[in-house]
Structure formats: structure tokens, C-alpha cells
Design a protein around this motif. Structure first.
Motif, PDB file in Angstrom:
ATOM      1  N   ILE A 113       4.993  60.460 -34.232  1.00  0.00           N
ATOM      2  CA  ILE A 113       3.592  60.082 -34.007  1.00  0.00           C
ATOM      3  C   ILE A 113       3.326  59.972 -32.513  1.00  0.00           C
ATOM      4  O   ILE A 113       2.304  60.440 -32.000  1.00  0.00           O
ATOM      5  N   ILE A 114       4.288  59.368 -31.774  1.00  0.00           N
ATOM      6  CA  ILE A 114       4.115  59.232 -30.324  1.00  0.00           C
ATOM      7  C   ILE A 114       4.073  60.608 -29.670  1.00  0.00           C
ATOM      8  O   ILE A 114       3.217  60.893 -28.827  1.00  0.00           O
ATOM      9  N   ASN A 115       4.977  61.498 -30.098  1.00  0.00           N
ATOM     10  CA  ASN A 115       4.994  62.843 -29.517  1.00  0.00           C
ATOM     11  C   ASN A 115       3.683  63.573 -29.776  1.00  0.00           C
ATOM     12  O   ASN A 115       3.154  64.249 -28.892  1.00  0.00           O
ATOM     13  N   TYR A 116       3.184  63.433 -31.002  1.00  0.00           N
ATOM     14  CA  TYR A 116       1.903  64.059 -31.356  1.00  0.00           C
ATOM     15  C   TYR A 116       0.805  63.577 -30.417  1.00  0.00           C
ATOM     16  O   TYR A 116      -0.012  64.365 -29.931  1.00  0.00           O
ATOM     17  N   GLN A 117       0.816  62.260 -30.154  1.00  0.00           N
ATOM     18  CA  GLN A 117      -0.252  61.707 -29.324  1.00  0.00           C
ATOM     19  C   GLN A 117      -0.123  62.130 -27.878  1.00  0.00           C
ATOM     20  O   GLN A 117      -1.121  62.313 -27.182  1.00  0.00           O
ATOM     21  N   ILE A 118       1.118  62.296 -27.413  1.00  0.00           N
ATOM     22  CA  ILE A 118       1.290  62.763 -26.033  1.00  0.00           C
ATOM     23  C   ILE A 118       0.742  64.186 -25.893  1.00  0.00           C
ATOM     24  O   ILE A 118       0.126  64.543 -24.896  1.00  0.00           O
ATOM     25  N   LEU A 119       0.929  64.999 -26.963  1.00  0.00           N
ATOM     26  CA  LEU A 119       0.443  66.383 -26.923  1.00  0.00           C
ATOM     27  C   LEU A 119      -1.067  66.466 -27.135  1.00  0.00           C
ATOM     28  O   LEU A 119      -1.764  67.178 -26.426  1.00  0.00           O
ATOM     29  N   HIS A 120      -1.576  65.739 -28.141  1.00  0.00           N
ATOM     30  CA  HIS A 120      -2.961  65.945 -28.571  1.00  0.00           C
ATOM     31  C   HIS A 120      -3.906  64.824 -28.165  1.00  0.00           C
ATOM     32  O   HIS A 120      -5.053  64.803 -28.574  1.00  0.00           O
ATOM     33  N   GLY A 121      -3.440  63.857 -27.409  1.00  0.00           N
ATOM     34  CA  GLY A 121      -4.317  62.733 -27.063  1.00  0.00           C
ATOM     35  C   GLY A 121      -4.205  61.627 -28.098  1.00  0.00           C
ATOM     36  O   GLY A 121      -3.774  61.848 -29.227  1.00  0.00           O
ATOM     37  N   SER A 122      -4.622  60.419 -27.695  1.00  0.00           N
ATOM     38  CA  SER A 122      -4.428  59.259 -28.562  1.00  0.00           C
ATOM     39  C   SER A 122      -5.219  59.379 -29.852  1.00  0.00           C
ATOM     40  O   SER A 122      -6.294  59.964 -29.889  1.00  0.00           O
ATOM     41  N   LEU A 123      -4.668  58.792 -30.903  1.00  0.00           N
ATOM     42  CA  LEU A 123      -5.309  58.841 -32.218  1.00  0.00           C
ATOM     43  C   LEU A 123      -6.569  57.990 -32.268  1.00  0.00           C
ATOM     44  O   LEU A 123      -7.374  58.135 -33.171  1.00  0.00           O
ATOM     45  N   PHE A 124      -6.714  57.091 -31.297  1.00  0.00           N
ATOM     46  CA  PHE A 124      -7.904  56.234 -31.302  1.00  0.00           C
ATOM     47  C   PHE A 124      -9.173  57.074 -31.241  1.00  0.00           C
ATOM     48  O   PHE A 124     -10.188  56.736 -31.831  1.00  0.00           O
ATOM     49  N   MET A 125      -9.101  58.202 -30.524  1.00  0.00           N
ATOM     50  CA  MET A 125     -10.273  59.065 -30.403  1.00  0.00           C
ATOM     51  C   MET A 125     -10.649  59.671 -31.755  1.00  0.00           C
ATOM     52  O   MET A 125     -11.816  59.860 -32.052  1.00  0.00           O
ATOM     53  N   ASP A 126      -9.639  59.989 -32.569  1.00  0.00           N
ATOM     54  CA  ASP A 126      -9.918  60.627 -33.862  1.00  0.00           C
ATOM     55  C   ASP A 126     -10.179  59.608 -34.957  1.00  0.00           C
ATOM     56  O   ASP A 126     -10.931  59.870 -35.881  1.00  0.00           O
ATOM     57  N   LEU A 127      -9.506  58.466 -34.896  1.00  0.00           N
ATOM     58  CA  LEU A 127      -9.591  57.491 -35.996  1.00  0.00           C
ATOM     59  C   LEU A 127     -10.079  56.138 -35.488  1.00  0.00           C
ATOM     60  O   LEU A 127      -9.380  55.140 -35.623  1.00  0.00           O
ATOM     61  N   PRO A 128     -11.275  56.063 -34.896  1.00  0.00           N
ATOM     62  CA  PRO A 128     -11.690  54.767 -34.335  1.00  0.00           C
ATOM     63  C   PRO A 128     -11.860  53.692 -35.409  1.00  0.00           C
ATOM     64  O   PRO A 128     -11.479  52.544 -35.193  1.00  0.00           O
ATOM     65  N   LEU A 129     -12.387  54.087 -36.582  1.00  0.00           N
ATOM     66  CA  LEU A 129     -12.644  53.060 -37.606  1.00  0.00           C
ATOM     67  C   LEU A 129     -11.343  52.526 -38.188  1.00  0.00           C
ATOM     68  O   LEU A 129     -11.210  51.334 -38.461  1.00  0.00           O
ATOM     69  N   ALA A 130     -10.355  53.421 -38.348  1.00  0.00           N
ATOM     70  CA  ALA A 130      -9.047  52.961 -38.829  1.00  0.00           C
ATOM     71  C   ALA A 130      -8.424  52.019 -37.821  1.00  0.00           C
ATOM     72  O   ALA A 130      -7.787  51.022 -38.180  1.00  0.00           O
ATOM     73  N   GLY A 165      -0.859  55.591 -28.494  1.00  0.00           N
ATOM     74  CA  GLY A 165       0.467  56.044 -28.085  1.00  0.00           C
ATOM     75  C   GLY A 165       0.448  57.065 -26.969  1.00  0.00           C
ATOM     76  O   GLY A 165       1.435  57.233 -26.266  1.00  0.00           O
ATOM     77  N   GLY A 166      -0.677  57.787 -26.806  1.00  0.00           N
ATOM     78  CA  GLY A 166      -0.749  58.775 -25.743  1.00  0.00           C
ATOM     79  C   GLY A 166      -0.807  58.146 -24.371  1.00  0.00           C
ATOM     80  O   GLY A 166      -0.322  58.705 -23.387  1.00  0.00           O
ATOM     81  N   ILE A 167      -1.433  56.948 -24.300  1.00  0.00           N
ATOM     82  CA  ILE A 167      -1.618  56.313 -22.987  1.00  0.00           C
ATOM     83  C   ILE A 167      -0.494  55.328 -22.704  1.00  0.00           C
ATOM     84  O   ILE A 167       0.125  55.351 -21.651  1.00  0.00           O
ATOM     85  N   PHE A 168      -0.240  54.449 -23.699  1.00  0.00           N
ATOM     86  CA  PHE A 168       0.741  53.390 -23.468  1.00  0.00           C
ATOM     87  C   PHE A 168       2.039  53.738 -24.173  1.00  0.00           C
ATOM     88  O   PHE A 168       2.163  53.524 -25.368  1.00  0.00           O
ATOM     89  N   ASN A 169       2.995  54.300 -23.460  1.00  0.00           N
ATOM     90  CA  ASN A 169       4.272  54.583 -24.110  1.00  0.00           C
ATOM     91  C   ASN A 169       5.484  54.195 -23.292  1.00  0.00           C
ATOM     92  O   ASN A 169       6.586  54.570 -23.617  1.00  0.00           O
ATOM     93  N   THR A 170       5.299  53.426 -22.219  1.00  0.00           N
ATOM     94  CA  THR A 170       6.471  52.856 -21.547  1.00  0.00           C
ATOM     95  C   THR A 170       6.432  51.343 -21.748  1.00  0.00           C
ATOM     96  O   THR A 170       5.355  50.788 -21.973  1.00  0.00           O
ATOM     97  N   PRO A 171       7.593  50.688 -21.699  1.00  0.00           N
ATOM     98  CA  PRO A 171       7.603  49.238 -21.929  1.00  0.00           C
ATOM     99  C   PRO A 171       6.633  48.478 -21.033  1.00  0.00           C
ATOM    100  O   PRO A 171       5.941  47.575 -21.508  1.00  0.00           O
ATOM    101  N   LEU A 172       6.551  48.860 -19.765  1.00  0.00           N
ATOM    102  CA  LEU A 172       5.694  48.104 -18.840  1.00  0.00           C
ATOM    103  C   LEU A 172       4.235  48.204 -19.264  1.00  0.00           C
ATOM    104  O   LEU A 172       3.538  47.188 -19.405  1.00  0.00           O
TER     105      LEU A 172
END
Lengths: 73, 95, 223, 290
Positions: free
Chosen positions: D158-175, D237-244
Motif C-alpha cells: 500500500i505504501i509503495n502504491y502511494q509513493i507511485l500514485h500519490g496518497s490515497l487521501f486524494m482518492d478516498l477522502p470520505l473513507a 502514505g505518499g507524504i509521510f513515510n519516514t519515522p520522523l
């Protein structure tokens, strides 16, 4: 033979903490370490807590404990 | 990268807040009334702010001291310390 | 087994048992261990002394489950645990539906011996819901079988979705929700768990949530 | 600095300790923010951690009415479940379905904790826990939408998908909003917290104090961390994927949660369930956008 509660708790604390220590030393495989952590972290914290709880924190408290015998409801 | 890279930061911050809580109760045993900036916490906050830019865990220890002070105390000092750290960071890192 | 892999990353092992292939993934392993641990603890626990207060009285009474009653309910609890293991490990949708209905039956069994009118009323209503829901449950499976010619999850995982399968899935969802007393039918469940006997009641809640989690997986795999 | 090998026991244990301390500080911050908004000085940020450690040295009394092995075992199960969820989620990036299972078992243990003591208040809390298990609805909707979108439920994919295609928040805001409501319903002092409402003393926790409360708080802190992490990773996951970045964002989300919890009253049980259902149904509308 009836084992005293404090001794029993100490034995259980050691028994539940040992697998974690062994796992750290032996470098166990992934699935086993997940299982060990899941099964032994909560009980070990519980029994360590029980042992800590039973330790008298000060001299005064120790005297009080001998004096009052609370047997529950 | 693992999360426990930040374990020293978190532990030192926690220790700092605990020390701050203890010490500020020693300093102030009266009910909370005054709302003025005190010198010693201010100095500690500024040291903390400075150290954050150089070595973050130690800086967080000092900042944590001010953050963790008795409820009501150390608010302005904290803000000043963080502001100082921000200014220092802008000067040292960005420029 | 592509959908199963998408859900679980890898398969620990499977048993070739004719057309039906029971398989074990990290997910079902976690479920099985949870169920086994819970069943053991729930079967070992003695029922609690329930304190009851009433309006207008200044006393607190304690009541508990009788020995004979506890015996039967404990048996039903263990049976429910066994049925749950079947639910989470099976590799065949028809077996899944059978085990889910067995879970429903044992759930009613847990409450059948409680001597309390409103609990029995609620159990009766739950039984009605169960019987009604067995139609969509088995009907959904029949639809899936008629469309694809198989009931094995391993084969179904590779078949792409189509409208008939979606209808089958919806029927399966409705059926399992009714059998497990899930969300829309939880009203009867809330009435039922007012009964005494903590370990046995807890088993019912566990069973419905385990059916729920397994149902999600099955709905993803089919189609 | 020498790292222990990823996936070894020491590695996981260190991660566990970090998450516990950080989660405790987050919950303390949450309390502080609520207090500040309500015009009180509020407890220090470490207060939640101090509470947890305090309970470890307090005397444990077990009510005589309790259903005995269950009374202790169910609390251990509660924290074991969150330890498992933490190891599968943030540490190993494994299947998301196991975390769903953990959430479900957490609901079961809430129910069991309430039942096992035999007190009428805990019984009431556990009845409400069953009632509010309807909040499981966003739990089936959100993973379903994520699965239809990404065709996987393994967290690393899922994280890899988001890094490639952008965060899922853009596609699934209501979820994402429905999941946020789920997260909100697990924070202390939240409007949906009917299970530990003060109208029934402390809900299912009423009879639990001493060491066993400490273990319970340990589990809850880990649970808060895991749920926050899941929310951030699945939808951002596309934006925030490092511990910091994740930890800093967690602080931000905690501040938002604090504002919400401070400004909303506790909702009546049936209304609480109804509102959570409305958000879950809203998330279903999201299917149209996929």
C-alpha cells in the motif's frame, strides 16, 4: 506444600521474562519472535508489576503492613 | 529506518520533564499566582533551544525541563526557548 | 491463489484435500491462535457473581450461574470455539457457511438454558433472524457455485469479478451478518448479553467478531 | 551507530519501547490541550506515563465477585493484541487484515473486561461496548475501498502504491474521514466514548486498578499509537513515510483530536452509534469515485 504468593509471583516473573531474553540472545526467527513478544510481554509486565508492588517502599510502610491485615471484602 | 532512532530523544525529553516537575515543586510550594518570566528556567530554555540545533537529544532534555514544570509555570520560557531554537536553526542551517 | 496472496503476502501452508483446499496464511494463523487461547481461558473461568441493584431497594444482591447450567453453557462455549476454528481455516465457501450456521446454533445454545424471560425472548428473536438469514447464506453460495462451477477459495481467488458473483457476495454478506448477529442485528445481541455468566457471553461476542473478520477476507477473495 | 538486524527480537523490543513512550507522551499532550482549551493549567505532558508507572507499584485487589482467570487474562489479552498489531503494522509492514482482527479482539476484550468483574457499572460499560461495536462499520468500508483501489492489503505494498500514485487521501477522502472518526472514538474523553463515560463511573474500567490497570494502560497507549500510524500510513502514505515525518504528523493529529475532544460533549449511546454509522455510509458513497 503451599508456595507463598510472593515467591510464586517471582518465579512467574522470571519464567515470563526468560523467553524474551533468550530470544534476544539466540536471535530467533521472525515468526517465533513475534509470537514470543505477543505472548510474553504483557504477562511479564504484569508479574514484574506484582513483584514491584509487593516490595515495601519504606521502613514505615513495612511496619504498617505487619500491623494491618486486610482480608478483602 | 527504525523508530528507535528517536529513542534517545524521547527518553531524554521524558527524563527532562520529570526532573522539571520535581524541581519546580521544590521551587514553588505556594498556590499558583504569578505569571512572570523567571530567570533560571529562561536560561535553561535558551540553552535547550541552542542545543537542539547542535545535538537534539540533549537540547530536548533541557527543553523538557521547562515543558514539564509545575502546571502554569514555564509557559513563556518554553515559547521563548522554541523561538530561539527556530531563529538559530534559520541562521545556521538555512542561511 | 492471487487474491489470497494480495491479502496476506504469503501462504504458510495448505492441505490438498480433494477439491477443498484448507490453507493457512499469517492472518488465519493469528485468528486460530486467538480463538484457541480465548476458548481455553473462557472454558477455564468460573462464572462471576453478578451484583444486581434495583430501584427502590437499598440492597445489592449477588447472583450466579448454577452448576448444571454452567456445565451446559461451558460445553456450548467450547463447541462454539471449535466451530470458529472451522470458520477461519476452511478453504471452501460451503464449509464456511456450514460452520457459520453452527456458530449461530451454538450461540443460541449458550443462552438457551438461562432462566430469564427477556434473555430467552431475545434468543428466540435471534433464532428467527438466524433461520431467515440461512436462505441468503446458502443461496449466495449456490449462486457462486452456479456461476463458477467451484466452491474452492483457491480457485475462486483467480476468477475475476462479474455482476452475478457480486450478487452472490451480497447475499453471502447478508446471510453471514444475520447468522453472526453483526451490525444491523446487534439489537438482539445487546439484549441477550444482559444474561449472567461472563465467560460464555464473551464467547458470543468473540464469535460474531471472528465471523466478521473472516467474512471480510472471503468477500475480498470471491471475485 | 550499530543497528540490530531488522526483524530481530532486540529490534522489535526497542521499537516497542519507543512506541510506548511516544504514545504516552502523545496522550499526555492530548490531555494538556484539552485542559488549555477549557481554561485550566492541566497536568504536565508526562502525566499519562507517570500514571502508567504509578499503577505498577499500587496494590492490586481483585473483587471477590469476579470471574477469576478471565479477570486477569482478558486484560493481558488486551495488551497482547495491541503488541501484535504494533509488530505487524509499524514494525513489519505486514497484512492489514491482522490489524483489523486485532481491533476486533480489542472490542471483545473491552466487553470481557466489563463482564468479568461482576459490578453493575462495568456490566453497563461492556453492554455499551457491544452496542458501539457498530463502529466496526468504517473498519469494513475503509479496507474494502483501499483494496478495490490498490488491489492489495499488505501494508508495504500500500505504501509503495502511494509513493507511485500519490496518497490515497486524494482518492478516498470520505473513507479517510470515516477512519478518522474511528480513531477519534478510541481517544480518551472523546464524544463517542460511551464505554468509559463518567455517567457509569468509569465504564468497563471501574473495577480495575493496581498493576492490572497499568497493563491495561500499556495496551491502550500502544493501541493509540498503532491506530494513528494506520490512519497516517493508509491515507497519507505518499507524504509521510519516514519515522520522523510520521511522528511529527502524529503530534499534529493529536492536537486536532484534542481540539475535537475538548469542544464536543459526550453523545448519548444510540446517537453515538448513529453518527458513526452516518460517517460509514458516507464512506460508502466514495465507491462512486473509484
Amino acid at each position: 506444600m503451599k508456595i507463598q504468593k510472593q515467591t510464586k509471583n517471582r518465579i512467574l516473573a522470571v519464567l515470563t521474562t526468560l523467553p524474551i531474553l533468550i530470544g534476544i540472545i539466540l536471535n530467533t526467527p521472525l515468526v517465533i519472535s513475534v509470537a514470543i513478544l505477543t505472548f510474553f510481554v504483557p504477562p511479564s509486565t504484569y508479574y514484574l508489576g506484582l513483584v514491584l508492588m509487593a516490595l515495601p517502599k519504606s521502613k514505615k510502610e513495612e511496619d504498617e503492613r505487619e500491623k494491618i491485615t486486610f482480608t478483602g471484602y | 529506518m527504525p523508530y528507535f532512532d528517536y529513542l534517545p530523544h524521547i527518553v531524554l525529553f521524558t527524563v527532562g520533564t520529570l526532573i522539571g516537575l520535581e524541581v519546580s515543586y521544590k521551587w514553588h510550594s505556594e498556590p499558583f499566582v504569578n505569571k512572570k518570566i523567571e530567570p533560571i528556567p529562561l536560561i535553561i530554555a535558551l540553552i535547550g533551544g541552542g542545543l537542539i540545533v547542535i545535538y537534539a537529544p540533549l537540547g530536548l532534555l533541557f527543553l523538557g525541563f521547562v515543558v514539564g514544570m509545575r502546571p502554569g509555570y514555564g509557559v513563556y520560557e518554553t515559547v521563548l526557548g522554541i523561538l530561539f531554537a527556530l531563529i538559530l536553526w534559520v541562521i545556521l542551517v538555512i542561511i | 491463489m492471487n487474491d489470497i496472496l494480495d491479502l496476506n503476502s504469503y501462504i504458510i501452508g495448505h492441505v490438498l484435500f480433494g477439491d477443498i483446499v484448507p490453507y493457512l496464511t499469517p492472518f488465519s494463523l493469528a485468528l486460530v491462535i486467538t480463538i484457541v487461547v480465548f476458548t481455553i481461558f473462557l472454558a477455564l473461568s468460573k462464572p462471576e457473581l453478578r451484583s444486581v441493584t434495583r430501584f427502590g431497594e437499598d440492597v445489592v444482591r449477588t447472583t450466579t450461574v448454577g452448576k448444571k447450567e454452567a456445565k451446559f453453557r461451558r460445553f456450548m462455549t467450547i463447541l462454539c470455539g471449535v466451530a470458529l476454528i472451522g470458520v477461519v481455516t476452511t478453504g471452501d465457501i460451503f464449509n464456511f457457511t456450514l460452520f457459520v450456521s453452527l456458530v449461530g446454533i451454538t450461540n443460541v445454545g449458550i443462552f438457551a438454558v438461562v432462566k430469564d424471560t427477556h434473555v430467552l425472548d431475545a434468543a428466540f428473536q435471534y433464532g428467527l433472524v438466524m433461520m431467515i438469514c440461512s436462505l441468503p447464506l446458502f443461496g449466495g453460495v449456490a449462486l457462486i457455485l452456479a456461476k463458477t462451477g467451484t466452491l474452492s477459495l483457491g480457485v475462486l481467488a483467480g476468477i475475476p469479478g462479474n455482476p452475478v458473483l457480486n450478487v452472490g457476495r451480497m447475499l453471502l454478506l447478508v446471510g453471514a451478518v444475520g447468522e453472526g448477529a453483526l451490525a444491523p442485528f446487534f439489537a438482539t445481541k445487546v439484549e441477550m448479553i444482559r444474561a449472567k455468566g461472563a465467560p460464555y457471553i464473551n464467547m458470543m461476542h468473540l464469535s460474531s467478531l471472528m465471523v466478521f473478520t473472516r467474512l471480510i477476507e472471503i468477500l475480498f477473495i470471491v471475485g | 551507530m550499530i543497528y540490530p538486524a531488522a526483524g530481530s527480537m532486540l529490534y522489535m523490543l526497542l521499537e516497542l519501547i519507543t512506541a510506548f513512550l511516544f504514545g504516552g507522551l502523545l496522550l499526555g499532550l492530548h490531555r494538556k490541550i484539552i485542559a488549555r482549551i477549557q481554561g485550566r493549567p492541566g497536568p504536565p505532558i508526562v502525566q499519562h506515563l507517570i500514571h502508567t508507572f504509578k499503577f505498577y507499584i499500587k496494590e492490586l485487589t481483585i473483587p471477590e465477585t469476579s470471574s477469576m482467570p478471565l479477570y486477569v487474562a482478558i486484560v493481558l489479552a488486551l495488551s497482547a493484541v495491541w503488541v501484535l498489531a504494533f509488530l505487524v503494522g509499524p514494525v513489519l509492514l505486514g497484512p492489514f487484515s491482522i490489524i483489523i482482527m486485532c481491533y476486533a479482539v480489542h472490542k471483545v476484550s473491552e466487553h470481557g473486561i466489563g463482564l468479568a468483574s461482576g459490578s453493575p457499572y462495568t456490566k453497563m460499560g461492556s453492554t455499551r461496548a457491544v452496542l458501539s461495536a457498530t463502529a466496526e462499520m468504517p473498519l469494513i468500508v475503509a479496507p474494502a475501498l483501499v483494496f478495490f483501489k490498490t488491489h492489495t492489503l499488505v501494508l508495504s505494498d500500500i505504501i509503495n502504491y502511494q509513493i507511485l500514485h500519490g496518497s490515497l487521501f486524494m482518492d478516498l477522502p470520505l473513507a479517510a474521514i470515516a477512519t478518522f472518526i474511528l480513531l477519534l472514538s478510541k481517544t480518551p474523553f472523546n464524544p463517542f466514548g460511551i464505554v468509559w463515560g463518567k455517567d457509569i463511573v468509569s465504564g468497563y474500567k471501574t473495577e480495575h486498578f493496581g498493576v492490572i490497570r497499568g497493563v491495561m494502560m500499556f495496551g491502550e497507549i500502544l493501541g493509540f499509537f498503532v491506530l494513528l500510524w494506520c490512519f497516517l500510513t493508509i491515507f497519507f502514505g505518499g507524504i509521510f513515510n519516514t519515522p520522523l515525518t510520521i511522528m511529527l504528523t502524529m503530534i499534529g493529529v493529536t492536537i486536532i483530536l484534542g481540539f475535537i475532544c475538548a469542544l464536543t460533549p459526550m453523545i448519548a449511546p444510540y446517537h453515538s452509534v448513529m453518527i458513526q454509522w452516518i460517517f460509514a455510509l458516507l464512506a460508502l458513497i466514495n465507491v462512486l469515485f473509484i
